[in-house]
Scaffold this motif. Structure first.
Motif, PDB file in Angstrom:
ATOM      1  N   ARG A   1       0.972  -1.206  -0.028  1.00  0.00           N
ATOM      2  CA  ARG A   1      -0.056  -0.013   0.104  1.00  0.00           C
ATOM      3  C   ARG A   1       0.822   1.233  -0.002  1.00  0.00           C
ATOM      4  NH1 ARG A   1      -5.477  -0.290   1.488  1.00  0.00           N
ATOM      5  NH2 ARG A   1      -5.199  -2.220   2.442  1.00  0.00           N
ATOM      6  N   ILE A   2       0.370   2.247  -0.800  1.00  0.00           N
ATOM      7  CA  ILE A   2       1.397   3.487  -1.096  1.00  0.00           C
ATOM      8  C   ILE A   2       1.607   4.043   0.304  1.00  0.00           C
ATOM      9  CG2 ILE A   2      -0.229   4.940  -1.757  1.00  0.00           C
ATOM     10  CD1 ILE A   2       1.862   5.876  -3.881  1.00  0.00           C
ATOM     11  N   SER A   3       0.344   4.028   1.325  1.00  0.00           N
ATOM     12  CA  SER A   3       0.623   4.684   2.340  1.00  0.00           C
ATOM     13  C   SER A   3       1.404   4.133   3.536  1.00  0.00           C
ATOM     14  CB  SER A   3      -0.936   4.652   3.210  1.00  0.00           C
ATOM     15  OG  SER A   3      -1.282   3.463   3.251  1.00  0.00           O
ATOM     16  N   GLU A   4       2.044   2.949   3.139  1.00  0.00           N
ATOM     17  CA  GLU A   4       3.156   2.312   4.130  1.00  0.00           C
ATOM     18  C   GLU A   4       4.518   2.718   3.774  1.00  0.00           C
ATOM     19  OE1 GLU A   4       2.355  -0.073   6.217  1.00  0.00           O
ATOM     20  OE2 GLU A   4       0.207   0.088   5.917  1.00  0.00           O
ATOM     21  N   LEU A   5       4.426   3.500   2.487  1.00  0.00           N
ATOM     22  CA  LEU A   5       5.963   3.978   2.086  1.00  0.00           C
ATOM     23  C   LEU A   5       6.013   5.308   2.634  1.00  0.00           C
ATOM     24  CD1 LEU A   5       5.929   3.004  -1.538  1.00  0.00           C
ATOM     25  CD2 LEU A   5       6.798   1.657  -0.016  1.00  0.00           C
ATOM     26  N   GLU A   6       7.299   5.775   2.621  1.00  0.00           N
ATOM     27  CA  GLU A   6       7.611   7.296   2.925  1.00  0.00           C
ATOM     28  C   GLU A   6       7.725   8.002   1.850  1.00  0.00           C
ATOM     29  OE1 GLU A   6       8.747   7.969   6.141  1.00  0.00           O
ATOM     30  OE2 GLU A   6       8.251   6.074   7.007  1.00  0.00           O
ATOM     31  N   ILE A   7       7.603   9.225   1.848  1.00  0.00           N
ATOM     32  CA  ILE A   7       7.677  10.114   0.635  1.00  0.00           C
ATOM     33  C   ILE A   7       8.955   9.778  -0.083  1.00  0.00           C
ATOM     34  CG2 ILE A   7       8.013  12.116   1.892  1.00  0.00           C
ATOM     35  CD1 ILE A   7       6.152  12.212  -1.280  1.00  0.00           C
ATOM     36  N   GLY A   8      10.148   9.652   0.849  1.00  0.00           N
ATOM     37  CA  GLY A   8      11.290   9.675   0.244  1.00  0.00           C
ATOM     38  C   GLY A   8      11.417   8.249  -0.488  1.00  0.00           C
ATOM     39  N   ASP A   9      10.866   7.153  -0.241  1.00  0.00           N
ATOM     40  CA  ASP A   9      10.640   5.869  -0.999  1.00  0.00           C
ATOM     41  C   ASP A   9      10.107   6.399  -2.341  1.00  0.00           C
ATOM     42  OD1 ASP A   9      11.577   4.615   1.121  1.00  0.00           O
ATOM     43  OD2 ASP A   9       9.600   3.970   1.842  1.00  0.00           O
ATOM     44  N   VAL A  10       9.014   7.047  -2.348  1.00  0.00           N
ATOM     45  CA  VAL A  10       8.242   6.923  -3.447  1.00  0.00           C
ATOM     46  C   VAL A  10       8.899   7.878  -4.699  1.00  0.00           C
ATOM     47  CG1 VAL A  10       5.949   8.120  -4.733  1.00  0.00           C
ATOM     48  CG2 VAL A  10       6.041   6.989  -2.466  1.00  0.00           C
ATOM     49  N   MET A  11       9.949   8.988  -4.032  1.00  0.00           N
ATOM     50  CA  MET A  11      10.853   9.874  -4.818  1.00  0.00           C
ATOM     51  C   MET A  11      11.839   9.205  -5.413  1.00  0.00           C
ATOM     52  SD  MET A  11       9.406  12.873  -4.835  1.00  0.00           S
ATOM     53  CE  MET A  11       8.494  14.184  -3.994  1.00  0.00           C
ATOM     54  N   ALA A  12      12.384   8.096  -4.648  1.00  0.00           N
ATOM     55  CA  ALA A  12      13.454   7.335  -5.343  1.00  0.00           C
ATOM     56  C   ALA A  12      13.099   6.295  -6.368  1.00  0.00           C
ATOM     57  CB  ALA A  12      14.133   6.597  -3.926  1.00  0.00           C
ATOM     58  N   ILE A  13      11.653   5.725  -6.029  1.00  0.00           N
ATOM     59  CA  ILE A  13      11.308   4.814  -7.198  1.00  0.00           C
ATOM     60  C   ILE A  13      10.804   5.695  -8.504  1.00  0.00           C
ATOM     61  CG2 ILE A  13       9.488   3.119  -7.563  1.00  0.00           C
ATOM     62  CD1 ILE A  13       9.436   2.626  -4.502  1.00  0.00           C
ATOM     63  N   LEU A  14      10.150   6.867  -8.143  1.00  0.00           N
ATOM     64  CA  LEU A  14       9.940   7.436  -9.265  1.00  0.00           C
ATOM     65  C   LEU A  14      11.146   7.901 -10.293  1.00  0.00           C
ATOM     66  CD1 LEU A  14       7.162  10.006  -7.803  1.00  0.00           C
ATOM     67  CD2 LEU A  14       6.824   7.857  -9.564  1.00  0.00           C
ATOM     68  N   ASP A  15      10.997   7.606 -11.634  1.00  0.00           N
ATOM     69  CA  ASP A  15      12.195   8.095 -12.454  1.00  0.00           C
ATOM     70  C   ASP A  15      12.427   9.481 -12.465  1.00  0.00           C
ATOM     71  OD1 ASP A  15      14.294   7.692 -14.090  1.00  0.00           O
ATOM     72  OD2 ASP A  15      12.986   7.292 -16.024  1.00  0.00           O
ATOM     73  N   ASN A  16      13.141  10.082 -11.614  1.00  0.00           N
ATOM     74  CA  ASN A  16      13.718  11.577 -11.892  1.00  0.00           C
ATOM     75  C   ASN A  16      12.476  12.324 -12.368  1.00  0.00           C
ATOM     76  OD1 ASN A  16      15.836  13.195 -12.040  1.00  0.00           O
ATOM     77  ND2 ASN A  16      16.104  13.045 -14.004  1.00  0.00           N
ATOM     78  N   PRO A  17      11.651  12.562 -10.897  1.00  0.00           N
ATOM     79  CA  PRO A  17      10.511  13.541 -11.072  1.00  0.00           C
ATOM     80  C   PRO A  17      11.125  15.016 -11.149  1.00  0.00           C
ATOM     81  CG  PRO A  17      10.637  12.644  -8.958  1.00  0.00           C
ATOM     82  CD  PRO A  17      12.117  12.014  -9.624  1.00  0.00           C
ATOM     83  N   SER A  18      10.180  15.903 -11.639  1.00  0.00           N
ATOM     84  CA  SER A  18      10.716  17.300 -12.116  1.00  0.00           C
ATOM     85  C   SER A  18      10.454  17.748 -10.609  1.00  0.00           C
ATOM     86  CB  SER A  18       9.725  18.080 -12.759  1.00  0.00           C
ATOM     87  OG  SER A  18       8.408  18.037 -12.441  1.00  0.00           O
ATOM     88  N   ASN A  19      11.196  19.214 -10.206  1.00  0.00           N
ATOM     89  CA  ASN A  19      10.863  19.858  -9.237  1.00  0.00           C
ATOM     90  C   ASN A  19       9.461  20.033  -8.894  1.00  0.00           C
ATOM     91  OD1 ASN A  19      13.421  19.822  -8.666  1.00  0.00           O
ATOM     92  ND2 ASN A  19      14.005  21.948  -9.269  1.00  0.00           N
TER      93      ASN A  19
END
Ligand SMILES: Nc1ncnc2c1ncn2[C@@H]1O[C@H](COP(=O)(O)OP(=O)(O)OP(=O)(O)O)[C@@H](O)[C@H]1O
Length: 339
Positions: free
Chosen positions: A252-270
Protein backbone atom coordinates in the motif's frame (compact mmCIF):
# COMPACT_ATOMS: atom_id res chain seq x y z
CA UNK A 1 46.94 -59.84 12.11
CA UNK A 2 45.61 -56.67 10.46
CA UNK A 3 43.16 -57.26 7.64
CA UNK A 4 44.93 -55.58 4.73
CA UNK A 5 42.21 -56.19 2.13
CA UNK A 6 41.04 -52.57 2.20
CA UNK A 7 44.52 -51.07 2.47
CA UNK A 8 45.12 -48.54 -0.31
CA UNK A 9 48.56 -47.26 0.62
CA UNK A 10 51.34 -47.23 3.15
CA UNK A 11 52.79 -44.28 5.05
CA UNK A 12 56.29 -43.40 3.78
CA UNK A 13 57.15 -40.63 6.22
CA UNK A 14 56.47 -37.05 7.31
CA UNK A 15 55.61 -34.31 4.78
CA UNK A 16 56.70 -30.67 4.63
CA UNK A 17 54.15 -29.31 7.12
CA UNK A 18 53.88 -30.58 10.71
CA UNK A 19 50.41 -32.03 9.96
CA UNK A 20 51.37 -33.68 6.69
CA UNK A 21 52.58 -37.13 5.80
CA UNK A 22 53.37 -38.78 2.49
CA UNK A 23 52.30 -42.22 1.41
CA UNK A 24 52.74 -44.45 -1.58
CA UNK A 25 50.10 -46.22 -3.66
CA UNK A 26 50.27 -48.46 -6.70
CA UNK A 27 48.43 -47.19 -9.80
CA UNK A 28 45.42 -49.50 -9.43
CA UNK A 29 44.50 -47.82 -6.15
CA UNK A 30 43.48 -44.63 -7.84
CA UNK A 31 43.07 -42.17 -4.99
CA UNK A 32 41.96 -38.70 -5.99
CA UNK A 33 43.11 -35.44 -4.52
CA UNK A 34 40.54 -34.42 -1.90
CA UNK A 35 39.84 -38.05 -0.90
CA UNK A 36 39.50 -38.88 2.79
CA UNK A 37 41.69 -41.69 4.15
CA UNK A 38 42.01 -43.18 7.58
CA UNK A 39 44.41 -45.10 9.82
CA UNK A 40 44.19 -46.39 13.36
CA UNK A 41 46.11 -45.07 16.37
CA UNK A 42 45.82 -45.93 20.00
CA UNK A 43 44.68 -43.00 22.16
CA UNK A 44 44.75 -43.74 25.91
CA UNK A 45 44.56 -47.43 25.12
CA UNK A 46 41.57 -47.05 22.77
CA UNK A 47 41.91 -47.60 19.03
CA UNK A 48 40.87 -44.44 17.16
CA UNK A 49 40.30 -43.82 13.47
CA UNK A 50 42.31 -40.80 12.42
CA UNK A 51 41.11 -39.03 9.26
CA UNK A 52 43.35 -37.31 6.76
CA UNK A 53 42.71 -35.61 3.43
CA UNK A 54 44.77 -36.15 0.31
CA UNK A 55 46.17 -32.83 -0.91
CA UNK A 56 48.62 -33.82 -3.64
CA UNK A 57 49.42 -36.75 -5.92
CA UNK A 58 52.56 -37.28 -8.02
CA UNK A 59 54.00 -40.12 -10.04
CA UNK A 60 57.27 -41.41 -8.58
CA UNK A 61 57.81 -44.42 -10.78
CA UNK A 62 56.50 -45.09 -14.26
CA UNK A 63 57.76 -46.22 -17.63
CA UNK A 64 61.05 -44.55 -18.67
CA UNK A 65 60.32 -41.31 -20.55
CA UNK A 66 62.14 -42.71 -23.59
CA UNK A 67 59.29 -45.24 -23.95
CA UNK A 68 56.82 -42.35 -24.29
CA UNK A 69 58.80 -40.29 -26.82
CA UNK A 70 57.31 -41.65 -30.07
CA UNK A 71 53.65 -40.63 -30.56
CA UNK A 72 53.30 -43.29 -33.29
CA UNK A 73 54.21 -46.21 -31.04
CA UNK A 74 52.42 -46.88 -27.75
CA UNK A 75 54.64 -47.18 -24.65
CA UNK A 76 53.40 -50.77 -24.02
CA UNK A 77 54.69 -51.81 -27.46
CA UNK A 78 58.12 -50.33 -26.74
CA UNK A 79 58.16 -52.05 -23.36
CA UNK A 80 57.05 -55.41 -24.84
CA UNK A 81 59.74 -55.20 -27.56
CA UNK A 82 62.38 -54.66 -24.89
CA UNK A 83 60.91 -57.35 -22.67
CA UNK A 84 60.08 -54.88 -19.86
CA UNK A 85 57.03 -55.90 -17.79
CA UNK A 86 54.42 -53.11 -17.70
CA UNK A 87 52.27 -54.51 -14.89
CA UNK A 88 52.68 -52.61 -11.64
CA UNK A 89 55.17 -50.16 -13.07
CA UNK A 90 53.48 -47.04 -11.77
CA UNK A 91 53.80 -45.85 -8.20
CA UNK A 92 52.33 -42.65 -6.82
CA UNK A 93 53.41 -40.55 -3.87
CA UNK A 94 50.50 -38.76 -2.22
CA UNK A 95 50.52 -36.09 0.42
CA UNK A 96 47.82 -36.04 3.09
CA UNK A 97 46.95 -33.59 5.85
CA UNK A 98 45.80 -34.98 9.18
CA UNK A 99 42.31 -33.82 10.26
CA UNK A 100 42.30 -35.85 13.51
CA UNK A 101 40.12 -38.40 15.21
CA UNK A 102 36.56 -37.61 16.17
CA UNK A 103 36.30 -37.05 19.90
CA UNK A 104 32.73 -38.06 20.76
CA UNK A 105 32.84 -36.33 24.17
CA UNK A 106 34.03 -33.00 22.81
CA UNK A 107 32.05 -33.53 19.53
CA UNK A 108 34.93 -32.19 17.52
CA UNK A 109 38.09 -33.42 15.86
CA UNK A 110 41.12 -33.89 18.10
CA UNK A 111 44.61 -33.98 16.67
CA UNK A 112 46.65 -36.94 17.85
CA UNK A 113 49.74 -34.65 17.56
CA UNK A 114 51.71 -37.50 16.19
CA UNK A 115 52.07 -38.42 12.55
CA UNK A 116 51.53 -42.06 11.57
CA UNK A 117 54.69 -44.18 11.61
CA UNK A 118 56.23 -45.21 8.31
CA UNK A 119 54.62 -48.47 7.21
CA UNK A 120 51.21 -47.62 8.74
CA UNK A 121 48.48 -49.05 6.47
CA UNK A 122 45.95 -46.56 5.13
CA UNK A 123 42.36 -47.20 4.04
CA UNK A 124 39.72 -45.13 2.30
CA UNK A 125 37.55 -43.61 5.06
CA UNK A 126 34.27 -45.59 5.13
CA UNK A 127 31.14 -43.75 3.93
CA UNK A 128 29.20 -44.11 7.15
CA UNK A 129 32.07 -42.83 9.30
CA UNK A 130 32.53 -39.74 7.13
CA UNK A 131 28.80 -39.08 7.08
CA UNK A 132 28.83 -39.03 10.90
CA UNK A 133 31.98 -37.07 11.64
CA UNK A 134 32.37 -34.56 8.76
CA UNK A 135 29.22 -32.52 9.49
CA UNK A 136 29.79 -32.86 13.25
CA UNK A 137 26.40 -34.30 14.10
CA UNK A 138 27.26 -34.67 17.78
CA UNK A 139 26.79 -38.46 17.71
CA UNK A 140 28.03 -40.68 20.50
CA UNK A 141 29.96 -42.91 18.15
CA UNK A 142 31.98 -42.11 15.06
CA UNK A 143 29.72 -44.27 12.90
CA UNK A 144 25.95 -43.77 12.90
CA UNK A 145 23.20 -44.23 10.35
CA UNK A 146 22.56 -40.51 9.95
CA UNK A 147 19.46 -41.03 7.81
CA UNK A 148 17.64 -42.05 11.01
CA UNK A 149 18.38 -38.73 12.73
CA UNK A 150 15.76 -35.97 12.96
CA UNK A 151 16.51 -32.32 12.26
CA UNK A 152 19.21 -32.86 9.64
CA UNK A 153 19.25 -31.52 6.08
CA UNK A 154 20.60 -33.71 3.30
CA UNK A 155 22.68 -31.36 1.16
CA UNK A 156 24.34 -33.78 -1.27
CA UNK A 157 27.24 -36.20 -1.48
CA UNK A 158 31.00 -36.02 -1.76
CA UNK A 159 32.05 -35.27 -5.32
CA UNK A 160 35.16 -37.42 -5.34
CA UNK A 161 33.13 -40.52 -4.50
CA UNK A 162 30.50 -42.24 -6.67
CA UNK A 163 27.14 -40.44 -6.83
CA UNK A 164 25.14 -40.78 -3.61
CA UNK A 165 27.84 -42.90 -1.95
CA UNK A 166 28.85 -40.57 0.87
CA UNK A 167 25.89 -38.38 1.73
CA UNK A 168 26.20 -35.26 3.82
CA UNK A 169 23.56 -34.14 6.27
CA UNK A 170 23.96 -30.97 8.29
CA UNK A 171 22.10 -30.18 11.53
CA UNK A 172 19.30 -27.71 10.74
CA UNK A 173 19.49 -26.12 14.18
CA UNK A 174 23.11 -25.14 13.56
CA UNK A 175 22.25 -22.88 10.65
CA UNK A 176 18.61 -22.01 11.32
CA UNK A 177 19.13 -20.65 14.83
CA UNK A 178 21.95 -18.30 13.84
CA UNK A 179 23.02 -16.81 10.52
CA UNK A 180 23.93 -18.60 7.35
CA UNK A 181 25.81 -17.24 4.37
CA UNK A 182 26.31 -19.28 1.21
CA UNK A 183 29.42 -17.96 -0.49
CA UNK A 184 30.68 -19.19 -3.84
CA UNK A 185 31.51 -17.84 -7.26
CA UNK A 186 28.84 -16.84 -9.79
CA UNK A 187 26.82 -19.71 -11.16
CA UNK A 188 28.27 -22.29 -8.80
CA UNK A 189 24.92 -23.22 -7.23
CA UNK A 190 24.26 -20.88 -4.29
CA UNK A 191 20.56 -20.44 -5.06
CA UNK A 192 20.24 -24.15 -5.71
CA UNK A 193 21.81 -24.93 -2.34
CA UNK A 194 19.43 -22.49 -0.64
CA UNK A 195 16.52 -24.29 -2.34
CA UNK A 196 17.77 -27.66 -1.15
CA UNK A 197 18.00 -26.32 2.42
CA UNK A 198 14.48 -24.87 2.21
CA UNK A 199 13.16 -28.16 0.89
CA UNK A 200 14.93 -30.16 3.59
CA UNK A 201 13.57 -27.87 6.31
CA UNK A 202 10.01 -28.51 5.13
CA UNK A 203 10.24 -32.29 5.25
CA UNK A 204 8.01 -34.09 7.79
CA UNK A 205 10.99 -34.56 10.12
CA UNK A 206 11.56 -30.79 10.47
CA UNK A 207 8.32 -28.96 9.51
CA UNK A 208 9.84 -25.48 9.48
CA UNK A 209 7.86 -22.32 8.71
CA UNK A 210 9.71 -20.21 6.20
CA UNK A 211 9.26 -16.83 4.58
CA UNK A 212 11.29 -16.39 1.40
CA UNK A 213 11.84 -13.00 -0.23
CA UNK A 214 12.60 -13.76 -3.82
CA UNK A 215 13.13 -10.60 -5.87
CA UNK A 216 14.46 -12.54 -8.88
CA UNK A 217 11.65 -15.10 -8.97
CA UNK A 218 14.04 -18.02 -8.50
CA UNK A 219 12.06 -20.06 -6.00
CA UNK A 220 8.58 -20.31 -7.50
CA UNK A 221 9.07 -24.00 -8.30
CA UNK A 222 9.28 -24.77 -4.57
CA UNK A 223 5.49 -25.04 -4.76
CA UNK A 224 6.04 -28.39 -6.53
CA UNK A 225 6.87 -29.85 -3.12
CA UNK A 226 3.17 -29.73 -2.33
CA UNK A 227 1.50 -33.04 -3.08
CA UNK A 228 4.83 -34.89 -3.45
CA UNK A 229 4.80 -38.15 -1.55
CA UNK A 230 8.37 -37.71 -0.29
CA UNK A 231 7.29 -34.65 1.69
CA UNK A 232 4.22 -36.20 3.32
CA UNK A 233 4.27 -37.36 6.93
CA UNK A 234 2.58 -40.52 8.26
CA UNK A 235 0.31 -38.30 10.37
CA UNK A 236 -1.01 -36.39 7.37
CA UNK A 237 1.53 -33.55 7.41
CA UNK A 238 2.42 -31.99 4.12
CA UNK A 239 4.13 -28.70 3.34
CA UNK A 240 1.85 -25.81 2.52
CA UNK A 241 3.34 -23.26 0.14
CA UNK A 242 1.94 -19.87 -0.81
CA UNK A 243 3.89 -18.29 -3.63
CA UNK A 244 3.21 -14.63 -4.27
CA UNK A 245 4.65 -13.64 -7.60
CA UNK A 246 5.21 -9.92 -8.12
CA UNK A 247 1.76 -9.68 -9.76
CA UNK A 248 0.10 -10.76 -6.52
CA UNK A 249 2.31 -8.74 -4.23
CA UNK A 250 1.01 -5.30 -3.35
CA UNK A 251 2.44 -2.73 -0.98
CA UNK A 252 0.00 0.00 0.00
CA UNK A 253 1.44 3.36 -0.98
CA UNK A 254 0.47 4.78 2.41
CA UNK A 255 2.92 2.30 3.98
CA UNK A 256 5.81 3.96 2.14
CA UNK A 257 7.72 7.09 3.04
CA UNK A 258 7.58 9.99 0.62
CA UNK A 259 11.37 9.52 0.21
CA UNK A 260 10.74 5.93 -1.00
CA UNK A 261 8.28 7.16 -3.63
CA UNK A 262 10.68 9.86 -4.83
CA UNK A 263 13.47 7.29 -5.09
CA UNK A 264 11.31 4.85 -7.08
CA UNK A 265 9.91 7.51 -9.45
CA UNK A 266 12.15 8.01 -12.43
CA UNK A 267 13.70 11.44 -11.87
CA UNK A 268 10.57 13.53 -11.07
CA UNK A 269 10.75 17.23 -11.89
CA UNK A 270 10.86 19.83 -9.11
CA UNK A 271 7.23 20.70 -9.78
CA UNK A 272 6.17 17.06 -9.55
CA UNK A 273 8.09 16.66 -6.30
CA UNK A 274 6.43 19.72 -4.83
CA UNK A 275 2.91 18.60 -5.84
CA UNK A 276 3.50 15.12 -4.55
CA UNK A 277 4.92 16.28 -1.20
CA UNK A 278 2.08 18.71 -0.56
CA UNK A 279 -0.61 16.13 -1.34
CA UNK A 280 1.32 13.50 0.64
CA UNK A 281 1.35 15.68 3.76
CA UNK A 282 -2.38 16.36 3.33
CA UNK A 283 -3.06 12.61 3.10
CA UNK A 284 -1.03 11.96 6.23
CA UNK A 285 -3.14 14.41 8.18
CA UNK A 286 -6.25 12.42 7.31
CA UNK A 287 -7.78 10.05 9.77
CA UNK A 288 -7.60 7.06 7.44
CA UNK A 289 -4.09 5.63 7.28
CA UNK A 290 -4.90 3.33 4.37
CA UNK A 291 -5.25 5.58 1.38
CA UNK A 292 -4.17 4.52 -2.10
CA UNK A 293 -2.76 6.04 -5.26
CA UNK A 294 -6.20 7.12 -6.49
CA UNK A 295 -6.88 9.11 -3.33
CA UNK A 296 -3.42 10.70 -3.53
CA UNK A 297 -4.04 11.77 -7.14
CA UNK A 298 -7.51 13.11 -6.22
CA UNK A 299 -5.89 15.18 -3.47
CA UNK A 300 -3.32 16.63 -5.92
CA UNK A 301 -6.11 17.50 -8.34
CA UNK A 302 -8.10 19.12 -5.54
CA UNK A 303 -5.16 21.32 -4.53
CA UNK A 304 -3.68 22.13 -7.96
CA UNK A 305 -6.69 21.66 -10.28
CA UNK A 306 -7.21 18.73 -12.63
CA UNK A 307 -5.63 20.59 -15.58
CA UNK A 308 -2.24 21.02 -13.86
CA UNK A 309 0.45 19.59 -16.21
CA UNK A 310 2.66 18.15 -13.46
CA UNK A 311 -0.27 16.50 -11.74
CA UNK A 312 -1.30 15.12 -15.14
CA UNK A 313 2.18 13.66 -15.69
CA UNK A 314 2.01 11.93 -12.33
CA UNK A 315 -1.55 10.70 -12.67
CA UNK A 316 -2.00 9.77 -16.39
CA UNK A 317 -4.04 6.56 -16.65
CA UNK A 318 -1.59 4.15 -18.28
CA UNK A 319 1.61 6.14 -18.70
CA UNK A 320 1.38 8.20 -15.50
CA UNK A 321 4.44 8.00 -13.32
CA UNK A 322 2.67 6.82 -10.18
CA UNK A 323 0.87 3.96 -11.90
CA UNK A 324 4.03 3.05 -13.83
CA UNK A 325 5.94 2.85 -10.57
CA UNK A 326 3.94 -0.09 -9.30
CA UNK A 327 3.83 -2.08 -12.50
CA UNK A 328 7.59 -2.74 -12.75
CA UNK A 329 7.86 -6.51 -12.32
CA UNK A 330 11.30 -8.05 -11.72
CA UNK A 331 12.37 -10.33 -14.53
CA UNK A 332 12.64 -14.04 -13.85
CA UNK A 333 16.28 -14.91 -14.16
CA UNK A 334 16.32 -18.58 -13.29
CA UNK A 335 13.77 -21.28 -12.62
CA UNK A 336 14.78 -23.80 -10.04
CA UNK A 337 13.94 -27.43 -10.62
CA UNK A 338 15.01 -30.23 -8.36
CA UNK A 339 11.99 -32.48 -8.08
N1 LIG B 1 23.85 -29.44 -7.33
C1 LIG B 1 23.46 -29.13 -8.57
N2 LIG B 1 23.16 -30.10 -9.44
C2 LIG B 1 22.78 -29.81 -10.68
N3 LIG B 1 22.65 -28.56 -11.17
C3 LIG B 1 22.94 -27.56 -10.35
C4 LIG B 1 23.37 -27.78 -9.01
N4 LIG B 1 23.58 -26.58 -8.43
C5 LIG B 1 23.31 -25.67 -9.38
N5 LIG B 1 22.93 -26.24 -10.52
C6 LIG B 1 22.58 -25.54 -11.77
O1 LIG B 1 23.63 -24.60 -12.04
C7 LIG B 1 23.06 -23.35 -12.47
C8 LIG B 1 23.55 -22.21 -11.56
O2 LIG B 1 23.04 -22.43 -10.24
P1 LIG B 1 22.61 -21.25 -9.29
O3 LIG B 1 21.75 -20.24 -9.98
O4 LIG B 1 22.07 -21.88 -8.04
O5 LIG B 1 24.01 -20.58 -8.99
P2 LIG B 1 24.32 -19.25 -8.17
O6 LIG B 1 25.65 -19.49 -7.49
O7 LIG B 1 23.17 -18.90 -7.27
O8 LIG B 1 24.45 -18.23 -9.35
P3 LIG B 1 24.52 -16.61 -9.29
O9 LIG B 1 25.81 -16.26 -8.62
O10 LIG B 1 24.49 -16.25 -10.74
O11 LIG B 1 23.30 -16.17 -8.52
C9 LIG B 1 21.55 -23.53 -12.47
O12 LIG B 1 21.13 -23.80 -13.79
C10 LIG B 1 21.32 -24.72 -11.56
O13 LIG B 1 20.16 -25.44 -11.97
Amino acid sequence: MTDRSDVVGTVAGPGDDPNEFVFVTPSDKSIKTGEFITYTVSVEGEPRSVFARVTNRELIRGLPEGFLADPEVGPETVAATLGVPTDDTELYRLTATVIGYYDTNMTTFANPRQLPDPGTPLSIAPHQQLETVLPNLGCETDSTDVTTLDGVAHIGWLLNRPAEATNLHIPIEEFASTHLAILASTGSGKSYTASVLIEEMMRPSSRASLLVFDPHGEYDTLAEMQGEEAFQGADGYEPSIEYYDPERLRVRISELEIGDVMAILDNPSNRMQERLSTAWRAMQRQESRTWGIDELIAEMERIYGDDDASVGALSGDSDGRLNGMISSIPKKTFRWTRL
